[in-house]
Design an enzyme around this catalytic site. Structure first.
Site, PDB file in Angstrom:
ATOM      1  N   GLY A 139       0.792  -1.233   0.000  1.00  0.00           N
ATOM      2  CA  GLY A 139       0.000   0.000   0.000  1.00  0.00           C
ATOM      3  C   GLY A 139       0.820   1.276   0.000  1.00  0.00           C
ATOM      4  O   GLY A 139       0.325   2.332   0.394  1.00  0.00           O
ATOM      5  N   ASN A 150       1.563   2.975  -2.564  1.00  0.00           N
ATOM      6  CA  ASN A 150       0.876   3.908  -3.473  1.00  0.00           C
ATOM      7  C   ASN A 150      -0.372   4.488  -2.809  1.00  0.00           C
ATOM      8  O   ASN A 150      -0.662   5.676  -2.963  1.00  0.00           O
ATOM      9  CB  ASN A 150       0.525   3.221  -4.799  1.00  0.00           C
ATOM     10  CG  ASN A 150       1.717   3.170  -5.729  1.00  0.00           C
ATOM     11  OD1 ASN A 150       2.072   4.169  -6.348  1.00  0.00           O
ATOM     12  ND2 ASN A 150       2.354   2.015  -5.799  1.00  0.00           N
ATOM     13  N   ILE A 205     -10.103  -6.907 -13.087  1.00  0.00           N
ATOM     14  CA  ILE A 205     -11.443  -6.390 -12.804  1.00  0.00           C
ATOM     15  C   ILE A 205     -12.416  -7.047 -13.793  1.00  0.00           C
ATOM     16  O   ILE A 205     -12.140  -7.142 -14.987  1.00  0.00           O
ATOM     17  CB  ILE A 205     -11.456  -4.848 -12.958  1.00  0.00           C
ATOM     18  CG1 ILE A 205     -10.507  -4.198 -11.938  1.00  0.00           C
ATOM     19  CG2 ILE A 205     -12.862  -4.294 -12.832  1.00  0.00           C
ATOM     20  CD1 ILE A 205     -10.919  -4.285 -10.486  1.00  0.00           C
ATOM     21  N   HIS A 210       0.995   0.600 -13.123  1.00  0.00           N
ATOM     22  CA  HIS A 210       1.728  -0.626 -13.437  1.00  0.00           C
ATOM     23  C   HIS A 210       3.218  -0.301 -13.532  1.00  0.00           C
ATOM     24  O   HIS A 210       3.592   0.704 -14.147  1.00  0.00           O
ATOM     25  CB  HIS A 210       1.215  -1.217 -14.754  1.00  0.00           C
ATOM     26  CG  HIS A 210       1.846  -2.524 -15.071  1.00  0.00           C
ATOM     27  ND1 HIS A 210       1.480  -3.705 -14.434  1.00  0.00           N
ATOM     28  CD2 HIS A 210       2.840  -2.856 -15.931  1.00  0.00           C
ATOM     29  CE1 HIS A 210       2.229  -4.691 -14.902  1.00  0.00           C
ATOM     30  NE2 HIS A 210       3.061  -4.208 -15.801  1.00  0.00           N
TER      31      HIS A 210
HETATM   32  C1  GAR Z   1       3.224  -1.338  -7.459  1.00  0.00           C
HETATM   33  O1  GAR Z   1       4.547  -1.393  -7.956  1.00  0.00           O
HETATM   34  C2  GAR Z   1       2.233  -1.411  -8.581  1.00  0.00           C
HETATM   35  O2  GAR Z   1       2.648  -0.759  -9.738  1.00  0.00           O
HETATM   36  C3  GAR Z   1       2.145  -2.896  -8.798  1.00  0.00           C
HETATM   37  O3  GAR Z   1       2.114  -3.421  -7.505  1.00  0.00           O
HETATM   38  C4  GAR Z   1       2.924  -2.599  -6.652  1.00  0.00           C
HETATM   39  C5  GAR Z   1       2.136  -2.294  -5.397  1.00  0.00           C
HETATM   40  O4  GAR Z   1       2.948  -1.610  -4.464  1.00  0.00           O
HETATM   41  N1  GAR Z   1       0.991  -3.262  -9.559  1.00  0.00           N
HETATM   42  C6  GAR Z   1       0.992  -4.199 -10.494  1.00  0.00           C
HETATM   43  O5  GAR Z   1       1.955  -4.890 -10.760  1.00  0.00           O
HETATM   44  C7  GAR Z   1      -0.330  -4.359 -11.224  1.00  0.00           C
HETATM   45  N2  GAR Z   1      -0.205  -5.213 -12.365  1.00  0.00           N
HETATM   46  P1  GAR Z   1       2.303  -0.898  -3.185  1.00  0.00           P
HETATM   47  O6  GAR Z   1       1.392  -1.946  -2.524  1.00  0.00           O
HETATM   48  O7  GAR Z   1       3.462  -0.555  -2.318  1.00  0.00           O
HETATM   49  O8  GAR Z   1       1.530   0.288  -3.654  1.00  0.00           O
END
Ligand code: GAR
Length: 190
Positions: free
Chosen positions: A15, A17, A96, A112
């Site tokens: 989390g 982001n 989704i 992504h």
């Molecule tokens: C992020 O790097 C995001 O871009 C990726 O998961 C990570 C989550 O990090 N998403 C994907 O790969 C979607 N295909 P976070 O939980 O620290 O935000």
């Protein structure tokens, strides 16, 4: 006066982001409010992050439901109760389905960790390093029925740190936090 857009953040992991978005909202950089965090992982660290900010969390696992449709209908009920207008995916590691896509057409965005259309799907950073690319990056895009295939909103390049996954990952995460904030500003701040 500008209004704040009610959003839900979907996350399956740490989390970081979510945290960056929540902080940007607190600093009034993004005109939105997080009404709900949705997670499919009962142990995801995002739950603690959300709770420490007093943001409600819906922990909901597909395996408890007969089908993806029924699972998403359950999520949709809570989103509608909270009058959520946009879904912001931040490390939500599921496709989704048609129920949420239908209810939130053109109102779902994702981040992504690659320059799409390169390296869609899981472990985009690992895929980029395995291919030996020197530049990878970050993409914010609309979500459609495909795997990381929707229209691109914003991208930023990041240099791969040779043979150093951890440093490359750190660089990508730092850029993600900036780029997601910018992309959400462009969508919500009017
Ligand atoms: C992020 O790097 C995001 O871009 C990726 O998961 C990570 C989550 O990090 N998403 C994907 O790969 C979607 N295909 P976070 O939980 O620290 O935000």
């Amino acid at each position: 006066m500008s209004k704040s857009v009610p959003i839900a953040v979907f996350a399956s992991g740490s989390g970081s982001n979510f945290q960056a978005i929540a902080e940007a909202i607190e600093q009034q950089k993004i005109q939105a409010r997080i009404e709900l965090v949705v997670t499919d992982k009962p142990n995801a660290f995002v739950i603690q992050r959300a709770e420490s900010k007093g943001i409600p969390v819906l922990v909901i696992q597909p395996k408890a439901y007969a089908s993806k449709e029924v699972y998403e209908e359950a999520i949709l009920r809570t989103l509608q109760e909270k009058k959520v207008e946009w879904l912001v995916l931040a490390g939500y590691m599921r496709l989704i389905g048609s129920t949420l896509l239908g209810a939130y057409a053109n109102h779902i965005v994702n981040i992504h960790p690659s320059l799409l259309p390169s390296f869609p799907g899981k472990d985009a950073i690992g895929q980029a390093m395995a291919h030996g690319v020197k530049i990878t990056g970050v993409t914010v895009h609309y979500v459609d029925e495909g795997m990381d295939t929707g229209a691109i909103i914003m991208q930023r390049a990041v240099e791969v740190v040779a043979d150093d996954r951890e440093q490359t990952e750190q660089a990508i995460h730092a850029v993600e936090h900036e780029v997601y904030t910018k992309a959400l500003q462009s969508l919500f701040n009017h």
